[in-house]
Design a protein around this motif. Structure first.
Motif, PDB file in Angstrom:
ATOM      1  N   SER A 195      40.659  38.845  56.195  1.00 18.86           N
ATOM      2  CA  SER A 195      39.943  39.957  55.546  1.00 18.86           C
ATOM      3  C   SER A 195      39.578  39.576  54.119  1.00 18.86           C
ATOM      4  CB  SER A 195      40.810  41.219  55.564  1.00 18.86           C
ATOM      5  OG  SER A 195      42.097  40.941  55.046  1.00 18.86           O
ATOM      6  N   PRO A 196      38.747  38.544  53.952  1.00 19.47           N
ATOM      7  CA  PRO A 196      38.436  38.030  52.621  1.00 19.47           C
ATOM      8  C   PRO A 196      37.706  39.032  51.740  1.00 19.47           C
ATOM      9  CG  PRO A 196      36.981  37.060  54.264  1.00 19.47           C
ATOM     10  CD  PRO A 196      38.046  37.791  55.016  1.00 19.47           C
ATOM     11  N   GLN A 197      37.073  40.047  52.365  1.00 20.72           N
ATOM     12  CA  GLN A 197      36.336  41.024  51.577  1.00 20.72           C
ATOM     13  C   GLN A 197      37.252  41.867  50.693  1.00 20.72           C
ATOM     14  OE1 GLN A 197      36.756  41.058  54.825  1.00 20.72           O
ATOM     15  NE2 GLN A 197      37.402  43.099  55.510  1.00 20.72           N
ATOM     16  N   LEU A 198      38.550  41.835  50.968  1.00 23.52           N
ATOM     17  CA  LEU A 198      39.502  42.594  50.173  1.00 23.52           C
ATOM     18  C   LEU A 198      39.951  41.834  48.919  1.00 23.52           C
ATOM     19  CD1 LEU A 198      41.784  44.079  52.989  1.00 23.52           C
ATOM     20  CD2 LEU A 198      39.800  45.126  51.858  1.00 23.52           C
ATOM     21  N   GLY A 199      39.563  40.590  48.826  1.00 21.91           N
ATOM     22  CA  GLY A 199      39.950  39.784  47.675  1.00 21.91           C
ATOM     23  C   GLY A 199      38.766  39.444  46.792  1.00 21.91           C
ATOM     24  N   ILE A 200      39.040  38.678  45.781  1.00 24.16           N
ATOM     25  CA  ILE A 200      37.993  38.120  44.912  1.00 24.16           C
ATOM     26  C   ILE A 200      38.195  36.608  44.920  1.00 24.16           C
ATOM     27  CG2 ILE A 200      37.051  37.986  42.577  1.00 24.16           C
ATOM     28  CD1 ILE A 200      38.082  40.821  42.090  1.00 24.16           C
ATOM     29  N   ASP A 201      37.249  35.897  45.480  1.00 33.72           N
ATOM     30  CA  ASP A 201      37.379  34.470  45.747  1.00 33.72           C
ATOM     31  C   ASP A 201      37.122  33.638  44.482  1.00 33.72           C
ATOM     32  OD1 ASP A 201      37.291  31.873  46.672  1.00 33.72           O
ATOM     33  OD2 ASP A 201      36.234  32.393  48.522  1.00 33.72           O
ATOM     34  N   ALA A 202      38.213  33.130  43.888  1.00 34.45           N
ATOM     35  CA  ALA A 202      38.078  32.351  42.649  1.00 34.45           C
ATOM     36  C   ALA A 202      37.336  31.034  42.873  1.00 34.45           C
ATOM     37  CB  ALA A 202      39.455  32.077  42.059  1.00 34.45           C
ATOM     38  N   ILE A 203      37.483  30.469  44.074  1.00 32.85           N
ATOM     39  CA  ILE A 203      36.774  29.217  44.358  1.00 32.85           C
ATOM     40  C   ILE A 203      35.271  29.460  44.393  1.00 32.85           C
ATOM     41  CG2 ILE A 203      36.406  27.402  46.076  1.00 32.85           C
ATOM     42  CD1 ILE A 203      39.335  27.626  46.827  1.00 32.85           C
ATOM     43  N   ARG A 204      34.876  30.517  45.060  1.00 31.11           N
ATOM     44  CA  ARG A 204      33.442  30.824  45.137  1.00 31.11           C
ATOM     45  C   ARG A 204      32.889  31.127  43.748  1.00 31.11           C
ATOM     46  NH1 ARG A 204      30.386  34.828  49.490  1.00 31.11           N
ATOM     47  NH2 ARG A 204      28.255  34.304  48.821  1.00 31.11           N
ATOM     48  N   LYS A 205      33.661  31.852  42.955  1.00 34.28           N
ATOM     49  CA  LYS A 205      33.209  32.145  41.593  1.00 34.28           C
ATOM     50  C   LYS A 205      33.045  30.860  40.781  1.00 34.28           C
ATOM     51  CE  LYS A 205      33.583  36.719  41.957  1.00 34.28           C
ATOM     52  NZ  LYS A 205      32.382  37.596  41.961  1.00 34.28           N
ATOM     53  N   SER A 206      33.845  29.873  41.135  1.00 33.68           N
ATOM     54  CA  SER A 206      33.816  28.620  40.371  1.00 33.68           C
ATOM     55  C   SER A 206      32.619  27.751  40.694  1.00 33.68           C
ATOM     56  CB  SER A 206      35.088  27.816  40.650  1.00 33.68           C
ATOM     57  OG  SER A 206      36.236  28.512  40.258  1.00 33.68           O
ATOM     58  N   THR A 207      32.091  27.905  41.911  1.00 34.96           N
ATOM     59  CA  THR A 207      31.048  26.965  42.333  1.00 34.96           C
ATOM     60  C   THR A 207      29.810  27.021  41.436  1.00 34.96           C
ATOM     61  OG1 THR A 207      30.251  28.611  43.935  1.00 34.96           O
ATOM     62  CG2 THR A 207      31.796  26.924  44.730  1.00 34.96           C
ATOM     63  N   GLU A 208      29.409  28.237  41.017  1.00 35.82           N
ATOM     64  CA  GLU A 208      28.240  28.338  40.148  1.00 35.82           C
ATOM     65  C   GLU A 208      28.508  27.707  38.782  1.00 35.82           C
ATOM     66  OE1 GLU A 208      25.371  31.671  38.001  1.00 35.82           O
ATOM     67  OE2 GLU A 208      26.583  32.261  39.747  1.00 35.82           O
ATOM     68  N   VAL A 209      29.721  27.917  38.265  1.00 41.96           N
ATOM     69  CA  VAL A 209      30.077  27.333  36.979  1.00 41.96           C
ATOM     70  C   VAL A 209      30.050  25.805  37.068  1.00 41.96           C
ATOM     71  CG1 VAL A 209      31.910  27.081  35.268  1.00 41.96           C
ATOM     72  CG2 VAL A 209      31.452  29.327  36.288  1.00 41.96           C
ATOM     73  N   LEU A 210      30.631  25.277  38.131  1.00 41.02           N
ATOM     74  CA  LEU A 210      30.648  23.825  38.309  1.00 41.02           C
ATOM     75  C   LEU A 210      29.239  23.267  38.440  1.00 41.02           C
ATOM     76  CD1 LEU A 210      33.670  23.593  40.752  1.00 41.02           C
ATOM     77  CD2 LEU A 210      33.575  22.605  38.459  1.00 41.02           C
TER      78      LEU A 210
END
Length: 422
Positions: free
Chosen positions: A222-237
């Protein structure tokens, strides 16, 4: 002729020089975390004592280790070996820590094997060969002149150069404590790998830091219940690497060693994200290193990275980050109009029959501490910076021997310029 005498003595010392370097390489002083430091300093102290030096071991107090040795653990001993009571005070500086050997070597990195006139091993180039060169340059000169009457020579063998820092347990500490200062030292000679035809009068600026992207844990079902730090990082990287692409188009007008490093750079050298494959990662941390060219300023380099993070934060209300700098220094440039640089230049020309190149080292090193302390300094060493930290690191035996000749002749010429020698 002085050079003929130096040549002869270095040739007589050749096997001893090679063996001395091999013995130093065989002690794996990997940093981080700081392995076998006491063993190395004990060995070096006995060696230098046998050569007639008085030795002193200066350890960083345990209470200061969390501040001065953030990336390691265990004792941080500095070795100071002194000979002579002359008026001209020369301090040699060499760090004995090496980066981890890692995998992929064709030889054991700590066997110090000799193949095709090269000595292989971690630290062969960066910079245990430099330590050997500085010590034998004095030993060779002792066979020709009364070194102790003309000079006060000190060898500072220090830890923790490889983990840098705005403060450290090595050169920074011995300067802070007054063992090395403008009042007790005329010149400092670093023996970091520069290549035997090159003289370093400083280094490029650098910014090391860590960025932590914060999210929220959730089950992988149920990933929609979290906030994915890896996904957030991809744009920064992605934006950081886009910045690197732009930086690669800039070129400095300064001489840089090695000569093909003319552009600023940015790398992400380490990433650590999440706790388990079936969980949404609530943290993603990556470490970066931004190298400057002399035309750039540290503050502007810092703003470029912060702007990427703040821009993402403005567009994404869920985006949270922490930014921590571990190391930040502007480009360091030493004055080359003094007898030390003149003597070194003359010696290189005499020994190698080439005109030396003077430039800034692409990587930073401990010269920043002597620079800010106002102590004139130079860097000259037998290793090649291109081989530092590399798999199958080595030093050419011919370069090691030639660097000893150059340093020995430099000391002689420097003594003549100051009227210390007849």
């Amino acid at each position: 002729m002085i050079l003929d005498k130096i040549d002869k003595i270095v040739n007589e010392y050749k096997e001893e020089i090679i063996d001395s370097l091999r013995q130093l390489i065989k002690i794996p002083t990997e940093n981080p975390p700081g392995l076998n430091y006491n063993e190395f300093v004990s060995y070096a102290s006995k060696w230098l004592s046998s050569l007639g030096y008085s030795t002193e071991v200066i350890k960083v107090p345990n209470t200061e280790l969390p501040k001065l040795a953030k990336l390691g653990y265990g004792d941080r001993p500095n070795l100071i070996a002194t000979t002579g009571k002359g008026k001209l005070s020369i301090a040699f500086n060499g760090h004995y820590d090496v980066v981890p050997a890692g995998k992929g070597w064709s030889v054991n990195p700590y066997d110090a094997v000799v193949i095709n006139d090269r000595i292989y091993g971690r630290g062969a180039s960066d910079m245990k060969s430099g330590i050997v060169a500085q010590i034998y340059s004095v030993e060779v000169l002792k066979k020709i002149i009364n070194v102790d009457q003309a000079f006060k020579i000190r060898h500072f063998l220090v830890p923790d150069e490889e983990t840098v820092g705005n403060e450290n347990a090595g050169t920074y500490f011995v300067i802070r404590e007054g063992y090395l200062s403008k009042s007790n030292t005329d010149y400092v000679i670093f023996t970091e790998p520069s290549g035997v035809e090159n003289i370093c009068n400083g280094h490029r600026g650098s910014l090391w830091g860590f960025i932590k992207i914060l999210g929220k844990k959730a089950h992988g079902g149920s990933p929609q219940l979290g906030i994915d730090a890896i996904r957030k990082s991809t744009e920064v990287l992605t934006q950081l690497y886009s910045l690197q692409d732009k930086l690669s188009n800039k070129r400095t007008k300064y001489n840089i060693i090695p000569s093909d490093v003319k552009s600023p750079s940015l790398i992400v050298g380490q990433i650590k994200c999440g706790d388990w494959v079936n969980m949404v990662a609530d943290e993603c941390t990556f470490g970066f290193v931004r190298r400057l060219i002399p035309e750039e300023k540290l503050e502007n380099a810092r703003k470029e990275i912060i702007n990427i993070l703040e821009s993402k934060k403005t567009r994404d209300p869920e985006f949270k980050y922490e930014y921590e700098e571990y190391y930040a220094v502007d480009t360091i440039v030493e004055d080359t109009k003094n007898p030390l640089y003149e003597s070194l230049s003359e010696a290189i020309t005499s020994v190698l029959n080439v005109k030396p190149k003077i430039g800034l080292l692409a990587a930073t090193f401990d010269m920043r501490f002597t620079h800010y302390a106002g102590i004139p300094a130079v860097n000259y060493g037998p290793g090649k910076i291109e081989l530092a930290h590399a798999t199958d690191e080595y030093v050419n035996i011919a370069d090691l021997l030639n660097s000893i000749k150059v340093l020995s002749l430099s000391l002689y010429l420097l003594g003549k310029k100051y009227g210390m020698l007849n």
